[in-house]
Design a protein around this motif. Sequence first.
Motif, mmCIF file in Angstrom:
data_model
loop_
_atom_site.group_PDB
_atom_site.id
_atom_site.type_symbol
_atom_site.label_atom_id
_atom_site.label_comp_id
_atom_site.label_asym_id
_atom_site.label_seq_id
_atom_site.Cartn_x
_atom_site.Cartn_y
_atom_site.Cartn_z
ATOM 1 N N GLN A 1 0.712 -1.318 -0.019
ATOM 2 C CA GLN A 1 -0.340 -0.030 0.040
ATOM 3 C C GLN A 1 0.787 1.141 -0.212
ATOM 4 O OE1 GLN A 1 -3.469 0.260 -0.177
ATOM 5 N NE2 GLN A 1 -3.000 2.590 -0.232
ATOM 6 N N MET A 2 0.713 2.041 -1.035
ATOM 7 C CA MET A 2 1.686 3.223 -1.086
ATOM 8 C C MET A 2 0.886 4.611 -1.086
ATOM 9 S SD MET A 2 4.000 1.792 -4.302
ATOM 10 C CE MET A 2 2.728 1.862 -5.526
ATOM 11 N N ASN A 3 1.204 5.277 0.034
ATOM 12 C CA ASN A 3 0.148 6.407 0.136
ATOM 13 C C ASN A 3 1.136 7.784 -0.049
ATOM 14 O OD1 ASN A 3 -2.059 5.066 0.836
ATOM 15 N ND2 ASN A 3 -1.412 4.817 3.296
ATOM 16 N N SER A 4 0.713 8.880 -0.065
ATOM 17 C CA SER A 4 1.407 10.179 -0.011
ATOM 18 C C SER A 4 2.511 10.095 -1.221
ATOM 19 C CB SER A 4 2.112 10.500 1.268
ATOM 20 O OG SER A 4 0.889 10.654 2.116
ATOM 21 N N LEU A 5 2.193 9.627 -2.364
ATOM 22 C CA LEU A 5 3.035 9.390 -3.358
ATOM 23 C C LEU A 5 3.566 10.637 -3.842
ATOM 24 C CD1 LEU A 5 1.229 6.464 -5.032
ATOM 25 C CD2 LEU A 5 3.442 6.204 -4.393
ATOM 26 N N LYS A 6 5.056 10.528 -4.133
ATOM 27 C CA LYS A 6 5.812 11.609 -4.701
ATOM 28 C C LYS A 6 6.206 11.298 -5.973
ATOM 29 C CE LYS A 6 7.496 12.100 0.014
ATOM 30 N NZ LYS A 6 8.972 12.421 0.882
ATOM 31 N N ALA A 7 6.923 12.243 -6.735
ATOM 32 C CA ALA A 7 7.287 12.175 -8.024
ATOM 33 C C ALA A 7 8.610 11.226 -8.172
ATOM 34 C CB ALA A 7 7.779 13.534 -8.596
ATOM 35 N N GLU A 8 9.392 11.081 -6.909
ATOM 36 C CA GLU A 8 10.505 10.185 -6.748
ATOM 37 C C GLU A 8 10.171 8.815 -6.572
ATOM 38 O OE1 GLU A 8 10.020 13.185 -5.172
ATOM 39 O OE2 GLU A 8 10.810 13.026 -3.304
ATOM 40 N N ASP A 9 8.815 8.625 -6.447
ATOM 41 C CA ASP A 9 8.297 7.205 -6.308
ATOM 42 C C ASP A 9 8.097 6.479 -7.774
ATOM 43 O OD1 ASP A 9 6.420 7.996 -3.307
ATOM 44 O OD2 ASP A 9 8.400 7.058 -3.352
ATOM 45 N N THR A 10 8.230 7.302 -8.742
ATOM 46 C CA THR A 10 8.100 6.806 -9.880
ATOM 47 C C THR A 10 9.382 5.979 -10.371
ATOM 48 O OG1 THR A 10 6.909 8.573 -10.997
ATOM 49 C CG2 THR A 10 7.961 7.392 -12.645
ATOM 50 N N ALA A 11 8.849 4.697 -10.604
ATOM 51 C CA ALA A 11 9.720 3.471 -10.930
ATOM 52 C C ALA A 11 8.819 2.214 -11.264
ATOM 53 C CB ALA A 11 10.488 3.176 -9.785
ATOM 54 N N VAL A 12 9.536 1.274 -11.898
ATOM 55 C CA VAL A 12 9.121 0.057 -12.071
ATOM 56 C C VAL A 12 9.247 -0.817 -10.794
ATOM 57 C CG1 VAL A 12 9.064 -2.255 -13.428
ATOM 58 C CG2 VAL A 12 9.364 -0.194 -14.612
ATOM 59 N N TYR A 13 8.117 -1.153 -10.325
ATOM 60 C CA TYR A 13 8.226 -2.004 -8.877
ATOM 61 C C TYR A 13 8.277 -3.640 -9.212
ATOM 62 C CZ TYR A 13 7.687 2.273 -6.558
ATOM 63 O OH TYR A 13 7.539 3.508 -5.855
ATOM 64 N N TYR A 14 9.290 -4.239 -8.498
ATOM 65 C CA TYR A 14 9.343 -5.707 -8.553
ATOM 66 C C TYR A 14 8.916 -6.325 -7.371
ATOM 67 C CZ TYR A 14 11.785 -4.290 -12.898
ATOM 68 O OH TYR A 14 12.298 -3.943 -14.169
ATOM 69 N N CYS A 15 8.415 -7.445 -7.422
ATOM 70 C CA CYS A 15 8.147 -8.388 -6.303
ATOM 71 C C CYS A 15 9.178 -9.194 -6.233
ATOM 72 C CB CYS A 15 6.837 -9.007 -6.563
ATOM 73 S SG CYS A 15 6.314 -10.336 -5.013
ATOM 74 N N ALA A 16 9.776 -9.762 -5.240
ATOM 75 C CA ALA A 16 10.917 -10.807 -5.101
ATOM 76 C C ALA A 16 10.713 -11.613 -3.895
ATOM 77 C CB ALA A 16 12.250 -9.916 -5.021
ATOM 78 N N SER A 17 11.386 -12.855 -4.097
ATOM 79 C CA SER A 17 11.328 -13.975 -2.867
ATOM 80 C C SER A 17 12.642 -14.293 -2.734
ATOM 81 C CB SER A 17 10.251 -14.979 -3.405
ATOM 82 O OG SER A 17 10.341 -15.816 -2.269
ATOM 83 N N ARG A 18 12.831 -14.636 -1.420
ATOM 84 C CA ARG A 18 13.878 -15.486 -1.031
ATOM 85 C C ARG A 18 13.687 -16.541 -0.090
ATOM 86 N NH1 ARG A 18 16.697 -14.075 3.676
ATOM 87 N NH2 ARG A 18 18.645 -14.986 2.832
ATOM 88 N N LEU A 19 14.243 -17.790 -0.149
ATOM 89 C CA LEU A 19 14.016 -18.737 1.023
ATOM 90 C C LEU A 19 14.829 -18.046 1.981
ATOM 91 C CD1 LEU A 19 14.795 -21.851 -1.095
ATOM 92 C CD2 LEU A 19 12.310 -20.892 -0.569
ATOM 93 N N GLY A 20 14.182 -18.639 3.295
ATOM 94 C CA GLY A 20 14.810 -18.063 4.663
ATOM 95 C C GLY A 20 14.057 -17.117 5.290
ATOM 96 N N ARG A 21 14.269 -17.052 6.702
ATOM 97 C CA ARG A 21 13.668 -16.072 7.362
ATOM 98 C C ARG A 21 14.010 -14.701 7.546
ATOM 99 N NH1 ARG A 21 12.018 -20.568 11.612
ATOM 100 N NH2 ARG A 21 11.005 -18.646 12.750
ATOM 101 N N ARG A 22 15.355 -14.347 7.194
ATOM 102 C CA ARG A 22 15.756 -12.703 7.368
ATOM 103 C C ARG A 22 15.163 -12.085 6.097
ATOM 104 N NH1 ARG A 22 20.158 -10.476 5.439
ATOM 105 N NH2 ARG A 22 20.930 -12.338 4.589
ATOM 106 N N VAL A 23 14.569 -10.999 6.377
ATOM 107 C CA VAL A 23 14.313 -9.917 5.411
ATOM 108 C C VAL A 23 15.469 -9.353 5.144
ATOM 109 C CG1 VAL A 23 13.038 -7.921 4.813
ATOM 110 C CG2 VAL A 23 12.215 -9.589 6.453
ATOM 111 N N SER A 24 15.840 -9.413 3.708
ATOM 112 C CA SER A 24 17.031 -8.974 3.489
ATOM 113 C C SER A 24 17.062 -7.487 2.613
ATOM 114 C CB SER A 24 18.082 -9.813 2.632
ATOM 115 O OG SER A 24 19.019 -9.089 1.879
ATOM 116 N N ALA A 25 17.830 -6.604 2.479
ATOM 117 C CA ALA A 25 17.575 -5.324 1.554
ATOM 118 C C ALA A 25 18.480 -5.477 0.370
ATOM 119 C CB ALA A 25 17.696 -3.987 2.339
#
Length: 129
Positions: A87-111
């Motif tokens: 959910q994306m609120n208060s959107l700004k011009a700099e949020d313009t992009a192609v958004y990708y969903c990704a997945s990894r095995l394992g418990r840790r959320v990685s950036a």
Amino acid sequence: QVQLVESGGGLVQTGGSLRLSCASSGRTVSTDTMGWFRQAPGKEREFVAGIGRGMSWKPGTSIVYADSVKGRFTISRDNAKNTVELQMNSLKAEDTAVYYCASRLGRRVSATRDEYDAWGQGTQVTISS
């Protein structure tokens, strides 16, 4: 075979909202780590948000946001539908992009982009001023 399919992108004005969805097959959103990344023209693909099931010593949902979206974006998952939403609120011009969903095995959320081994095709989000 893992398949991630994003939907919900579009064109909105500054200050508006959009809700992205990622339908997963081959990965279970309740147990695997799911993330959203974005890539603007001429820029590197960057982490936006991730959701996981927490580490073994601290079980429970783990959520991480990039500083640039904290307080504006919310990541969630629907275990019954096996989907992840952004959910994306208060959107700004700099949020313009192609958004990708990704997945990894394992418990840790990685950036880190390279730690995700499954990717969707992406959905365009354009914010007009």
